[in-house]
Motif scaffolding. Sequence first.
Motif, short mmCIF file in Angstrom:
data_model
loop_
_atom_site.label_atom_id
_atom_site.label_comp_id
_atom_site.label_asym_id
_atom_site.label_seq_id
_atom_site.Cartn_x
_atom_site.Cartn_y
_atom_site.Cartn_z
N LEU A 1 28.89 -23.66 -0.76
CA LEU A 1 28.32 -24.54 0.30
C LEU A 1 27.47 -25.53 -0.24
CD1 LEU A 1 27.65 -25.11 3.17
CD2 LEU A 1 26.01 -23.56 3.12
N GLY A 2 26.73 -25.23 -1.25
CA GLY A 2 25.85 -25.97 -2.19
C GLY A 2 27.04 -27.16 -3.11
N TYR A 3 27.93 -26.68 -3.52
CA TYR A 3 29.07 -27.69 -4.21
C TYR A 3 29.33 -28.69 -3.16
CZ TYR A 3 29.39 -24.21 -8.10
OH TYR A 3 29.03 -23.31 -8.96
N CYS A 4 29.28 -28.52 -2.04
CA CYS A 4 29.86 -29.31 -0.87
C CYS A 4 28.92 -30.65 -0.76
CB CYS A 4 30.10 -28.73 0.42
SG CYS A 4 31.25 -27.55 0.54
N VAL A 5 27.56 -30.38 -1.10
CA VAL A 5 26.81 -31.46 -1.05
C VAL A 5 26.28 -31.89 -2.29
CG1 VAL A 5 26.40 -31.18 1.53
CG2 VAL A 5 24.94 -30.02 -0.35
N ILE A 6 26.49 -31.15 -3.40
CA ILE A 6 26.08 -31.52 -4.82
C ILE A 6 26.93 -32.18 -5.76
CG2 ILE A 6 24.95 -30.71 -6.88
CD1 ILE A 6 23.77 -28.32 -5.21
N ARG A 7 26.85 -33.39 -6.36
CA ARG A 7 27.90 -34.01 -6.87
C ARG A 7 27.72 -33.80 -8.59
NH1 ARG A 7 26.38 -39.08 -3.66
NH2 ARG A 7 24.32 -38.86 -4.76
N HIS A 8 26.64 -33.59 -9.21
CA HIS A 8 26.90 -33.48 -10.74
C HIS A 8 26.96 -32.14 -10.93
CE1 HIS A 8 25.21 -33.47 -14.60
NE2 HIS A 8 25.11 -34.87 -14.64
N VAL A 9 28.07 -31.92 -11.98
CA VAL A 9 28.61 -30.50 -12.59
C VAL A 9 27.17 -29.65 -13.04
CG1 VAL A 9 29.98 -29.19 -14.16
CG2 VAL A 9 30.62 -31.46 -12.89
N LEU B 1 23.20 -25.10 -12.25
CA LEU B 1 21.93 -24.61 -12.03
C LEU B 1 21.66 -24.11 -11.00
CD1 LEU B 1 19.58 -27.37 -13.69
CD2 LEU B 1 20.10 -25.30 -14.57
N PHE B 2 22.20 -24.73 -9.78
CA PHE B 2 22.14 -24.52 -8.56
C PHE B 2 22.91 -22.88 -8.23
CE2 PHE B 2 24.26 -23.92 -4.31
CZ PHE B 2 23.32 -23.67 -3.41
N ALA B 3 24.08 -22.79 -8.93
CA ALA B 3 24.79 -21.41 -8.88
C ALA B 3 23.98 -20.21 -9.54
CB ALA B 3 26.29 -21.54 -9.50
N LEU B 4 23.50 -20.69 -10.56
CA LEU B 4 22.31 -19.51 -11.24
C LEU B 4 21.20 -19.21 -10.25
CD1 LEU B 4 22.26 -21.09 -14.72
CD2 LEU B 4 23.71 -18.71 -14.06
N GLY B 5 20.88 -20.49 -9.61
CA GLY B 5 19.67 -19.87 -8.78
C GLY B 5 20.02 -19.11 -7.50
N VAL B 6 21.35 -19.31 -6.93
CA VAL B 6 21.84 -18.53 -5.95
C VAL B 6 22.11 -17.19 -6.13
CG1 VAL B 6 24.12 -18.42 -4.60
CG2 VAL B 6 22.80 -20.52 -4.64
N VAL B 7 22.57 -16.99 -7.32
CA VAL B 7 22.61 -15.47 -7.64
C VAL B 7 21.43 -14.77 -7.97
CG1 VAL B 7 23.93 -14.03 -9.61
CG2 VAL B 7 25.04 -16.08 -8.73
N LEU C 1 33.04 -25.22 -11.08
CA LEU C 1 32.04 -26.55 -10.91
C LEU C 1 32.54 -27.82 -10.83
CD1 LEU C 1 29.70 -25.19 -14.09
CD2 LEU C 1 29.02 -25.33 -11.70
N ALA C 2 33.44 -28.18 -11.52
CA ALA C 2 34.26 -29.61 -11.33
C ALA C 2 34.93 -29.88 -10.16
CB ALA C 2 35.02 -29.99 -12.55
N LEU C 3 35.18 -28.83 -9.13
CA LEU C 3 35.85 -29.00 -8.05
C LEU C 3 35.46 -30.25 -7.10
CD1 LEU C 3 38.56 -27.60 -7.11
CD2 LEU C 3 37.07 -26.57 -5.51
N PRO C 4 36.25 -31.07 -6.72
CA PRO C 4 35.86 -32.32 -5.74
C PRO C 4 34.94 -31.64 -4.49
CG PRO C 4 37.73 -32.70 -6.49
CD PRO C 4 37.65 -31.38 -7.05
N ARG C 5 34.25 -32.30 -3.84
CA ARG C 5 33.23 -31.94 -2.71
C ARG C 5 34.49 -31.39 -1.54
NH1 ARG C 5 30.30 -35.22 -0.45
NH2 ARG C 5 30.92 -37.17 -1.62
N ARG C 6 35.28 -32.26 -1.28
CA ARG C 6 36.13 -31.88 -0.03
C ARG C 6 37.11 -30.74 -0.45
NH1 ARG C 6 37.51 -34.99 4.24
NH2 ARG C 6 39.65 -34.22 5.33
N ALA C 7 37.45 -30.48 -1.75
CA ALA C 7 38.26 -29.24 -2.07
C ALA C 7 37.43 -28.09 -1.96
CB ALA C 7 38.76 -29.34 -3.44
N CYS C 8 36.09 -28.30 -2.44
CA CYS C 8 35.12 -27.01 -2.47
C CYS C 8 34.99 -26.55 -0.93
CB CYS C 8 33.80 -27.49 -2.66
SG CYS C 8 33.47 -27.68 -4.61
N ALA C 9 34.72 -27.70 0.15
CA ALA C 9 34.82 -27.23 1.34
C ALA C 9 35.83 -26.47 1.76
CB ALA C 9 34.97 -28.31 2.29
#
Length: 365
Positions: free
Chosen positions: A227-235, A240-246, A289-297
């Motif tokens: 969900l965060g990857y859908c709105v975060i661009r920078h790898v 950092l966001f994924a580590l924070g979520v966990v 991490l490098a997946l495009p935002r639309r693909a992440c969704a």
Amino acid sequence: MSKTSAWPLALIYTALIVFASLFPFDGWRAQGIDPLVFLLAPLPPPYWTGFDIATNVVGYAPLGFLLVLAMLRSGWGRGAVLLATLVGMLLSLVMEFLQIYLPRRVPSNLDLLLNAAGTLAGALSAALLERLGAIDRWSDFKGRWFVQDASGAIVLLALWPLALLFPAAVPFGLGQVLERLEAALIEVLADTPFLDWLPLREAALDPLSPSGELLCVTLGLLAPCLLGYCVIRHVGRRALFALGVVAVGVTLTALSAALSWGPVHAWEWMGLPTRVGVWGALALALLLLALPRRACAAVLLVALVWHLALLNQAPTSAYFAQTLQIWEQGRFIRFYGLGQWLGWLWPYATLIYVVFRVSRKEGSS
């Protein structure tokens, strides 16, 4: 009016206050006394604890903070603190007024004063942070980290840690509602011909296997990352966001276990399937991490459907049912309703958000 996630967060938080104040919503009756009699009761009331004082102040502080923040970000600077405090006081007054019709709730003028004080404290905090420039720095941070239309995802991500505070049968297993939904429908349709229309199961639900539990943990923890990857661009920021979520997910689940069974049992939920699932979620989050935002969704959509299908084909354990009784009957009565409903509804609200995001055209942001 500028776009800000503070308005939807303030509305959601108001709904949560209503839920926590009036739960469990049953036994409504007129008791033959003036509903406003609590306003003239002597202070302090005969029965009160430090826990009650803390929860009443802390419970309304985020409302004052969010209301002032929303007003300031929308250009309503003049009188924002006073208006937010009045809104919080009026909301508290209505809640205390309605509680006199609920046998399990006790209206209190001390609660009203503490709720108003909490709202004022939150409002002053937001005004102070705005004066110090912290709100502008948050706006700059939001602009650097998130795409322009990220408010919906930010609201959902802010609610996810709160949903984890209610104990789940499977760690990070939000959205397990089938058993409760079937029981509620049977109760509502009892003694009516419509009960025969209900598609009841012929066989009992089978418990999750260790591999199924592992998969549920993995998908449940991966969902907020995606969900965060859908709105975060920078790898790098995604990492950092994924580590924070966990880290937040593990910490809040341990806190939930400590509140439910006691501090010495805070980490008993961390069995082998759960440990492997947590590491698996982190590994998958880093691989994507490098997946495009639309693909992440799109991947998030699949993960949510898979996660909910697995969870709702398994029953909750008897030990877990006993835990629910502790929350229902204990001092967490104020938080039982809102925590449980957040845990039930968060995946479905996220599912609706993701479907909307996948179905629309990608913006230029």
